[in-house]
Design an enzyme around this catalytic site. Structure first.
Site, short mmCIF file in Angstrom:
data_model
loop_
_atom_site.label_atom_id
_atom_site.label_comp_id
_atom_site.label_asym_id
_atom_site.label_seq_id
_atom_site.Cartn_x
_atom_site.Cartn_y
_atom_site.Cartn_z
N HIS A 19 -2.36 51.94 68.72
CA HIS A 19 -2.13 51.15 67.51
C HIS A 19 -2.85 51.74 66.31
O HIS A 19 -2.39 51.61 65.17
CB HIS A 19 -2.49 49.69 67.77
CG HIS A 19 -1.60 49.06 68.81
ND1 HIS A 19 -1.95 48.00 69.58
CD2 HIS A 19 -0.34 49.42 69.21
CE1 HIS A 19 -0.95 47.71 70.42
NE2 HIS A 19 0.02 48.56 70.20
N HIS A 42 10.04 50.83 72.80
CA HIS A 42 9.61 49.97 73.91
C HIS A 42 8.68 48.92 73.29
O HIS A 42 7.46 49.01 73.41
CB HIS A 42 8.86 50.78 74.97
CG HIS A 42 9.68 51.84 75.64
ND1 HIS A 42 10.04 53.00 75.02
CD2 HIS A 42 10.20 51.91 76.90
CE1 HIS A 42 10.74 53.75 75.86
NE2 HIS A 42 10.86 53.10 77.01
N SER A 100 2.56 46.58 69.13
CA SER A 100 2.99 47.59 68.16
C SER A 100 3.94 47.04 67.08
O SER A 100 3.81 47.42 65.90
CB SER A 100 3.59 48.80 68.87
OG SER A 100 4.54 48.41 69.83
N ASP A 143 18.65 49.88 76.27
CA ASP A 143 17.82 50.95 76.83
C ASP A 143 17.25 51.80 75.69
O ASP A 143 17.98 52.22 74.78
CB ASP A 143 18.65 51.82 77.77
CG ASP A 143 17.86 53.02 78.25
OD1 ASP A 143 16.92 52.82 79.04
OD2 ASP A 143 18.15 54.15 77.82
N ASP A 164 6.94 54.35 73.74
CA ASP A 164 5.81 53.83 74.51
C ASP A 164 6.29 53.25 75.85
O ASP A 164 6.18 52.03 76.08
CB ASP A 164 5.12 52.75 73.65
CG ASP A 164 3.93 52.12 74.35
OD1 ASP A 164 3.35 52.76 75.25
OD2 ASP A 164 3.59 50.97 73.99
C1 LIG Z 1 3.98 49.52 77.32
S1 LIG Z 1 5.07 48.21 77.03
C2 LIG Z 1 5.26 48.19 75.30
C3 LIG Z 1 4.04 47.80 74.51
C4 LIG Z 1 4.24 47.83 73.03
N1 LIG Z 1 4.81 49.09 72.57
C5 LIG Z 1 2.92 47.63 72.29
O1 LIG Z 1 2.22 48.61 72.02
O2 LIG Z 1 2.62 46.48 71.97
C6 LIG Z 1 6.59 48.89 77.57
C7 LIG Z 1 7.82 48.01 77.31
O3 LIG Z 1 8.97 48.81 77.62
C8 LIG Z 1 9.97 47.94 78.10
N2 LIG Z 1 10.94 48.83 78.80
C9 LIG Z 1 10.82 49.40 80.02
N3 LIG Z 1 11.86 50.23 80.25
C10 LIG Z 1 12.64 50.20 79.13
C11 LIG Z 1 13.84 50.85 78.76
N4 LIG Z 1 14.47 51.71 79.55
N5 LIG Z 1 14.33 50.59 77.52
C12 LIG Z 1 13.71 49.71 76.68
N6 LIG Z 1 12.57 49.06 77.00
C13 LIG Z 1 12.05 49.29 78.21
C14 LIG Z 1 9.26 46.92 78.93
O4 LIG Z 1 10.00 45.74 78.97
C15 LIG Z 1 7.94 46.76 78.15
O5 LIG Z 1 8.02 45.64 77.29
#
Ligand SMILES: C[S@@+](CC[C@H](N)C(=O)[O-])C[C@H]1O[C@@H](n2cnc3c(N)ncnc32)[C@H](O)[C@@H]1O
Length: 281
Positions: A19, A42, A100, A143, A164
């Site tokens: 962040h 993500h 984020s 996705d 992420d």
């Molecule tokens: C590490 S967390 C994100 C944290 C966020 N970026 C933050 O810093 O606050 C990863 C996220 O990716 C999502 N996710 C996993 N595979 C994914 C995909 N193929 N496409 C989109 N989102 C996905 C999960 O649902 C999860 O919410």
């Protein structure tokens, strides 16, 4: 089937690094009048309750954001980051932590845009609730890797992507490399920021990821890592890193100032490194 929930980890040392880098990039883009687009592939839930059962399970925030909360700091990046956390906690108690999307939103101006992607229904529902009523923000349940290619180059064209993934699947590493390669060709001016974990020896893929991206002829590639303990032989995350493509000029210096202040507050065996892996063309 996806099972990762960021609420178990919100506000930990990896979030601090990610962040801070994200905020430093958004601030850089905001130095020019022209609007920009920020994409968060993500996105997660957007904001996290640190008193929830999930967050309290391992209370990871206690060795992360709680170490900085209400501490006097000199770096203007760190001051902004703490103001962003304070904005969610107006009564002075650390109760909520910005994910984020909330960090990026905090630094947006009126004409900037924020595009948020996540695949999981529960996370998307929370994200919609947390971001409601902000016309600058669009949320896409799709996705990440397919969605990013469909949504770039964005309008406004200046901007950045935060990638992420949770790396629950080993294939995510290769998907990141392929996606960065394609994004850089589609959108050569876009700043790309990839988060990755530093894991125990048996599981770590960080060196592979760095080498794979170095072979992609990416402009101004840099790497920032923060470790909070020695590497374990088997499992466990002892730190994390960010790989940046099109790293803005002087970003390293801003991050160095902030991380130098973060380090002593996180513990005694804490280190960071900032490395240039390729110059700009
Ligand atoms: C590490 S967390 C994100 C944290 C966020 N970026 C933050 O810093 O606050 C990863 C996220 O990716 C999502 N996710 C996993 N595979 C994914 C995909 N193929 N496409 C989109 N989102 C996905 C999960 O649902 C999860 O919410």
């Amino acid at each position: 089937m996806l099972s990762y929930r960021h609420s178990f980890h919100a506000g930990n040392h990896a979030d601090l690094l990610k962040h801070l880098v994200l905020l430093a990039l958004v601030r850089k883009l905001g130095e020019k009048d022209k609007p920009f687009t920020c994409l968060d592939s993500h996105a997660g839930a957007g904001t996290y309750d640190l008193q929830s059962a999930n967050a309290l399970m391992n209370a990871e925030y206690e060795s992360g954001i709680a170490r900085l909360w209400r501490q006097p700091v000199k770096s203007s990046l760190l001051q902004d980051y703490l103001h962003c956390v304070e904005a969610l906690n107006p009564d002075g108690e650390l109760h909520y932590y910005p994910g984020s999307p909330a960090v990026a939103r905090w630094a947006l101006r009126e004409r900037d845009r924020l595009l948020l992607l996540d695949l999981q229904q529960e996370e998307v529902d929370l994200l919609r609730a947390h971001m409601r009523g902000d016309a600058r923000i669009a949320i896409h349940q799709r996705d990440a890797f397919e969605g990013l290619l469909a949504l770039t180059p964005p309008d406004p064209r200046r901007g950045l992507v935060l990638i992420d993934p949770s790396y629950e699947q080993k294939a995510d590493y290769q998907r990141v490399v392929d996606c960065v390669h394609k994004l850089h060709r589609r959108w050569p001016v876009g700043i790309l920021a990839v988060w990755y974990p530093l894991l125990g020896e048996a599981r770590d893929r960080s060196e592979w990821l760095k080498k794979a991206l170095q072979q992609e002829r990416l402009d101004a590639l840099s790497c920032i890592e923060l470790t909070v303990s020695p590497q374990a032989p088997e499992f466990g995350m002892h730190g994390s890193g960010m790989l940046l493509v099109n790293t803005p000029w002087q970003l390293e210096r801003v991050l160095e100032d902030a991380l130098n202040e973060v380090l002593p507050r996180l513990g005694t065996d804490v280190h960071f490194s900032i490395e240039t892996l390729s110059e700009s063309e």
